[in-house]
Each structure stands twice: as C-alpha cells, then as structure tokens.
Design a protein around this motif. Structure first.
Motif: not given
Length: 869
Positions: A569-575, A592-598, A792-805
């Motif tokens: 759970w980090t503030s940095r981008q994990v690529d 973080q989700f992949p492609f969440e920049a969308c 953006h179907p590429g956002m799918q990731s079973s290892s992502s759990r995210v909160i957004y404001g």
C-alpha cells in the motif's frame, strides 16, 4: 557567520553559472560575451537603434529599426520587464501599485476612458432626460430637411417602462436606425410591441441588454424580423434581408448624421461612389444572391472589399468567385484563408487575376512565393470592454496578447505557480510574423551565482539582416508548428476563421453523440476475503503515515519489507520494473490498477467517458487543449454566436489542490494558459447549487475490488468542502481563490463540514430530499467506472484493491457533476477529518477508523459502512 555569496567576476564565471540558461535561450554563442557586458553594466541601449511607432489606427504599436543596417546575429539587447506577477494577484496589483495601471494602459494602447472620472461622466450621461435627447433628434431632422431619424440611445439605463413612455413609432414615423445598446431592457414582449411598430427600421442594436439572455422557442431576432421584414442589420450583424442600406452603412454613406438620403438621390443607388467596403464579421451566410447589387452596374468604383469573419457557408466556392468576378475594378481583397474561396491563395489569385493585393500582401509576392499570406493576413484581435470598466479592468482584458511566462526552479523542485510578465515598451511593440527578423527569450541573470539574487530580463537579437525603416518582428509561437496546433493558437492574437472552427466542433459533437456504452458484463462471484489459510494476519508494507498510524485491526500487521508483505500500500507507482527490483510477484496485493491513468488524470478521464458515453449530462464539456484546441475554439465561437454563457475553467492534467487552475471567459487567456503546462479546458458550472450562499463540493470514497467484473463500493459518508466567500459571477471575483474554489487545505482557511449536518441543513435550505441527489451521484459514479471498465479492459487485475476519491459538485437543478477522480494517496487525508456515516438506524464517526473500514472491505469482504454500487 555565513560566508558571502560568490560574485560573478568575469565572463568565465558568467558562462559557467548561466550555461544551461544560455543554451535554453537559443542565443548564438558568439553573443554570450556581449550579453554579459550589458548585464554587468545594466546597458539598455535599444532606444539608440529602434523607434516605437503607432499602427492599426493607434490601437497597436510597432517597432522600427532606425539604425542604417543591422546584420543577422550581430548584437543582443536587454529588455526590462515592466510588470511581473502571479495570475491571482494581477487585478490587485493593478489597483494598488501606484502608476502600474496607467503604464500598462499606455503600453497596451488601452483607452483610459475607464478611469474614475470617466465612469462618473458616464453615470451623469446615463441620467440625462431621454425625452430631451429625442427632442434634439427631431430638431436635427428638421435642419436636414428629412424625416428619416437615427436614434443613438446607447447606455442610458432605458428600461421597459421607459421604452413604452418614449412612444417611438408615433414620435418618429420614419425611424431608420435605433441603437439601444447597453440598456436595461428585459421583457421581450414589451420590446416586440414597441419596436415592432417601427416598420421602416433598417438597423437595430440591442447588444448587452438583459432581454437577450432570455431563452425562447423562437429566437428574439427571428420574431423581430417577422415584424420588421425590411430590417437589414440586427445587433451589428446582417440579416438575411440585407441590401443597399446595410452596404451603404458599411461603406460609410449612412450614419447618425445621414440616416437615409433617398430624396436627394432621385432614385440613384447610394453605392455608386463607394471605393472601399468593409463587410467583415457581419455573419453573412450568402453573398451570391445579392449579385445584382454587388456588381459593376451598382458599385462601379469598388476597389477594396473585406469579407473576413463571415461564414458564407450557403455559397459554393464557384458562386463566390462568380460574384466577385462581377466587380471588374476590385484590386484589394481580404478574405479568410482557408475559407469560402478555398484554402489556396494561389487559386484565388488565378480566379481573380485583377487583384493587386490579397489579405494585405502584394499578389506578385504571392505568385513568386516570396511571402506567406498568413504572415500578415490575419487581423489583430482587440480586447472588448464596457464603458463602465475601470482602467485596471481594461488592462486585464487587454493584457493576454502581451504576456509571457516562465516558471522558477532549483535543483529540488519546480515552482507550482507560473510567473507572468510584460516586457517594457520596446519589447511589447514587437509584432508577430511567421518570418520574423528578431527573436526574444526570457533570461534569468544571477549576479551572485544563485537564484536568490536572480533578476529577470528578456533578450532580443536579430535573426535576419534588417535595414533602416523595416519593421522588427518576432514569432509569437516560435518553435510551435502545426503538429502543436499553431494555426489554432494564433487565435489568441488574431481573428482566425470562426466558421472553420465551428464546423470542426459540430463534426466532433456529432461523433460523440453517437457513442453508446456497451452492456455491462454479468458479475461473477469473487473471493470475499484475502486472509491466508493458516489464519495469520496479512502483512502490510506502506510508506503512507496515515496507514501506519491508524490501521489497528488484528487481521493486519505492518511489515518493513515489501518482499515479505502480502499487501503493498504505497504512494509510489509500482510498475513492472519496480516489482522485479523488489522481488514482488502475483501473490502480492497492490493499491493500484494497471492503466488507472484513464481515471485519475483529468484529460484521460474526460476521454474515457466521452469515448464511452459521448456527452453525459453529468460531465461538463471538456477538451484536452494539447489535441482539441480547434474543437474548443469552435465550441466557444458557437456559444458566442448563440448568446450562451462562455465561462470556462482550465485545469492541469495531473496536479491537485487547484494549482495553476484558472476561471476565465477570455478566449485569448484560454489559449495563452496552455503555455504553463498541459491542461484541460472544461465548461464552468456557472449556476451551482449553493449552501448558505457559497459554493461547495463533495469528496466521495469509492473502494474497488475488481474492474472486470466490476465490483465497487461507496463509503457511507462523504466530505463537504465549502468556499470561504459568498459565490458571485462578478468578473473581478474570478481572481478571488476563496470565492470559486473549495479546496482550502493549502491556500486560505480550511472549511469542512460534517456530512450529516450538511445534508440536513441543505434539505431545509432548498426544500429537497438529499437522498434523491445522493442516488443520482451513485448512478454517476457507477457509470464512470463502467466507462473505464468498457474502454480499458487492461485495468483488470486480480491482485489490485484500490480506493479512489470522487469529487462532485451539484448544479442549481440539483444534478451532480463529476469534477475528478483522485488517486488513492490523495484520499488518505480523509482519516484526519471525522465525519458522520449513517448505517441503518445507527450513526458512526469515520475518521481515524477510515483505514480499518477500507481494509475490511477490500481484503476481508466486509460491507460495514459501505454500500455496493
């Protein structure tokens, strides 16, 4: 005691300290030493080589070389900065700094009639007895020996009642032109009743009257034209019935002193003596059907014709050419290129071989390809203001073509807020040319070797050989080609073809209106808990202080090693590169989700929603200025023609806390603000719902377990953020941060409110159920994430759990508007503000328990304090 700062002692020191700045400026290295000498001695010697001369009828100034000859890259000149400021401080400085407004007004050729004395004079004029003015007009008609009357009743505070009392139809049986510009007329029925009886009217001006803001099924102009079919000019524009009177007016034949000279002509046309005819910006849609007027038989002396700024979209190129070929003496033509005569200057000249000048350029030069038509073919864009505007307000309206900008930076960071500046009189007199003979660049001189001692200047040097008497010019868009929307950006300084931009906007709008979101996928059952089979707690690695301080549930323990953790759970981008470096794998969970920049970058968010849904009502019209400036200009011009509000807000792509965010209705400002970084331009919500007379927005928290299938939850609480000042659309308020913005965490006083108290008081103030608004907001948020999932179907990731404001506003009709989606680190501050959540019949405070609720939902499958969307 601190040692003294080093001082630049010689040219070598100067070159060493300023090496990067010198290279960035583009100044030829051969001129570095000369620049150092002039900076060291503060030598401003431009006055010995140049003179400033008026042009465009005194509305602009140009710079002319007085020296006999100046060779390319032979010398460099220092230009001082006459005014340097941050944008929000501009109006305040003009009002408070002695002499600043006066100097800027002189430099920008601003008419100083907006001074306090002039405003008082205007006030006195508006209080004159209108009946006395009418009496004078009757007397003037008798002296002329004509019953034709032209009434100038501009800005006299005439209201509906006064218009009725004037009894214009009975008093003036042959009223030809009526100017009611800038009065207080509000009731369209009274206006139609009084003006509609004046059947001989040829021209009517109602500009800047409140009645024009009324929206009706049938536009007011169409209703007036139905009553007065002989009307040729309405609100400065030609009607479809324009004829000889309108053309004679534009040719300078008719005026308030000579409304109509039909009796003295004995039936001859008033157009016979016209040599020059300016028909620019008259909204003429078709010219060819007036071919019997626009011909040698009616206008035998016409040699100069200006058709700029007219759509002429009901004429074909061939129709237009044939019409102009009927003017055998036409020598000088001004027309939009691209435009109604095509996109090629060569083609126009070939069709009209008698022309000697096209858009101010000698046709021989065009044929010999010595000069590009666009270079001097565009007319300057002059500012608009009202007679009641103060001098400071006039300078604000006029300043954008003169401004330049830079950002300060050191080794650690770049300044968030850009600096704007105006060059001194000499620098500001440089006009634009595509083939400029000079270049200008900002330069930061640091005499003590550090930014604390810096002084800003601009430097000027010749890029071509220049001879005495030649105008000195610069390229306002140096280094910016068509790949960066050069032609569209020139609109900040010049009148570019509006019809072209409007057509591009309408095509774009039609394309988006056809968009439809695919049907959502059927949701499948998901694993509701991430707890390990052996029952041990989930290990959490985080660099976020709020998580470290407030996550206290026994199911989670903090870990100092990313590799050994279960949750990152980090503030940095994990690529992928970081995952590899830290040894992270598929068994880790990430916030973080992949492609969440969308979603979290403003331009991508708008693009995602528009691709999926077109123009949903809950998203304001939004344009990425880096790629959609043409469409934005078209939308702006279309709204202006339709008399719609035109206030816009500019936001950087990926900056928070309203940094470098501006609200403006000035098209030149919108375009120039692109220079401070990539931005979106979004239609401003001019009529928001207010709370106690102030703007507010709402921060909702969305918890996302999966994007495909979509499984999202809404925290049962929102955070209310209130502006500090009462809301107003007064144009001067646009410079007041605490009036138009609600995020006061970093600027001004912090003003949050408990959600339960807010909704209860809002219901009472507006007599509406908050739950109805809340349900609309829920549907809007769901649609936002459905759009992202579909596009953006590429956002799918079973290892992502995210909160957004999710930041939301509510308009005056109580409909939600999406402002932005923020990346989860920007949501973490929510735990610092207690707010009440209602769960069933119970209420709880969510504040320091924020992360216990979030982690419980995302990793344990709990639904306490959250609602599925």
């Amino acid at each position: 005691m601190a040692s003294p700062q080093p001082v630049l002692k010689n040219f070598e020191d100067f070159a060493s300290v300023h090496g990067t700045l010198l290279a960035a400026s583009g100044l030829p290295p051969a001129l570095y030493r000369q620049l150092f000498e002039k900076l060291s001695l503060e030598t401003f010697d431009g006055g010995s080589f140049f003179s400033i001369e008026p042009c465009e009828g005194g509305r602009l100034r140009c710079l002319v070389l007085t020296a006999e000859f100046m060779a390319k890259e032979s010398c460099v000149f220092l230009i001082d900065h006459a005014w340097t400021f941050r944008l929000l401080d501009a109006l305040k400085q003009l009002r408070e700094v002695p002499g600043l407004a006066e100097r800027m007004a002189s430099l920008m050729c601003v008419d100083s009639d907006g001074s306090l004395e002039s405003v008082e004079s205007e006030k006195n004029r508006s209080e004159l007895d209108v009946m006395e003015i009418l009496g004078r007009e009757i007397e003037k008609g008798r002296e002329r020996g004509s019953d034709a009357v032209w009434l100038e009743l501009e800005e006299l505070c005439i209201n509906d009642e006064m218009l009725c009392s004037m009894n214009l139809c009975d008093r003036f049986s042959n009223l030809v032109a009526l100017n009611l510009w800038g009065n207080e007329l509000r009731d369209p029925e009274i206006l139609l009743q009084e003006v509609g009886r004046c059947k001989n009217l040829k021209a009517l001006w109602l500009n800047d009257n409140p009645v024009l803001n009324e929206r009706h099924r049938t536009p007011l102009g169409d209703r007036i034209l139905a009553l007065i079919p002989g009307l040729e000019i309405y609100n400065s524009l030609f009607t479809c019935n324009f004829g000889e009177w309108a053309l004679a007016y534009c040719g300078g034949i008719y005026s308030s002193d000579c409304p109509d000279d039909s009796p003295s002509r004995g039936g001859s046309s008033p157009l016979g003596a016209i040599t020059s005819l300016d028909l620019s910006d008259r909204c003429i849609k078709r010219l060819s059907y007036k071919r019997e007027i626009i011909s040698d038989s009616v206008m035998p002396s016409l040699s100069h014709l200006n058709l700029r700024g007219n759509p002429l979209n009901e004429d074909s190129e061939n129709d237009m050419i044939k019409c102009l070929q009927g003017l055998s003496n036409l020598k000088l033509l001004e027309v939009d290129i691209p435009g109604p005569l095509g996109s090629s200057a060569m083609k126009i000249i070939e069709a009209l071989p008698g022309l000697s000048s096209l858009n101010g350029v000698d046709t021989r030069d065009i044929l010999e390809n010595r000069k590009h038509v666009v270079d001097s073919g565009l007319q300057p864009r002059f500012p608009e203001w009202k007679a009641s505007d103060t001098l400071a307000e006039r300078v604000i309206a006029a300043m954008w073509p003169y401004l330049m900008t830079y950002r300060l930076a050191d080794m650690e960071k770049i300044d968030d807020t850009p600096v704007w500046y105006v060059m001194d009189e000499l620098g500001s007199a440089l006009r634009h040319s595509d083939s400029a003979n000079f270049r200008v660049a900002p330069f930061l001189y640091m005499p003590n070797g550090n930014i604390a001692s810096s002084m800003s200047f601009s430097i000027l040097w010749p890029t071509q050989n220049v001879v005495q008497g030649e105008e000195c010019t610069r390229d306002f868009l140096f280094g910016i080609g068509e790949e960066k929307q050069r032609s569209a950006r020139l609109t900040a300084w010049f009148h570019t073809p509006e019809d072209y931009f409007i057509q591009e906007f309408l095509k774009y709008q039609e394309k988006l209106l056809s968009r439809k979101l695919p049907s959502p996928r059927e949701a499948s059952t998901m694993t509701t808990s991430a707890l390990l089979a052996d029952g041990r707690p989930l290990r959490v690695y985080t660099d976020i202080p709020q998580v470290e301080d407030y996550l206290r549930r026994p199911e989670f323990v903090l870990s100092t090693s990313p590799k050994d953790a279960d949750i990152i759970w980090t503030s940095r981008q994990v690529d992928e590169e970081m995952k590899k470096a830290l040894g992270l794998g598929e068994h880790h969970y990430f916030n973080q989700f992949p492609f969440e920049a969308c979603l979290v970058m403003k331009h991508h968010l708008a693009e995602t929603i528009q691709k999926a849904l077109g123009f949903p009502a809950w998203l304001q019209r939004t344009y990425n200025l880096e790629t959609q400036l043409t469409e934005l200009i078209g939308d702006y011009c279309h709204r202006k023609r339709e008399n719609l509000d035109n206030l816009w807000i500019l936001k950087p792509w990926n900056m928070a806390r309203t940094i470098d965010t501006t609200v403006t209705s000035d098209l030149s400002a919108i375009i120039r603000l692109m220079e401070t970084g990539p931005k979106i331009c979004q239609k401003y919500i001019e009529q928001p719902a207010l709370f106690r007379g102030r703007k507010f927005d709402l921060r909702y928290i969305v918890l996302v377990r999966s994007m495909n299938p979509l499984e999202i939850f809404l925290l049962n609480v929102f955070w209310v953020r209130l502006a500090n000042n009462p809301y107003t659309l007064n144009k001067n308020s646009l410079f007041e941060y605490e009036t138009h913005f609600t995020v006061m965490n970093y600027i001004g006083r912090l003003h949050h409110m408990n959600a339960a108290d807010f909704s209860r008081e809002f219901e009472k103030e507006h007599q509406i159920r908050w739950l109805d608004i809340h349900e609309r907001i829920r549907k809007m948020i769901r649609s936002t994430f459905e759009s992202a999932s579909a596009m953006h179907p590429g956002m799918q990731s079973s290892s992502s759990r995210v909160i957004y404001g999710i930041d939301v506003m509510v308009d005056a009709n109580f409909n939600p508007k999406l402002l932005e989606v923020t990346y989860c680190p920007d949501c973490h501050r929510a735990c610092q503000h207690d707010s009440e959540a209602v769960v069933g019949s119970h209420s709880v405070l969510i504040g320091h328990d924020f992360f216990n609720v979030v982690f419980g939902c995302l990793f344990l499958g709990e639904v306490a304090h959250v609602s599925p969307l």
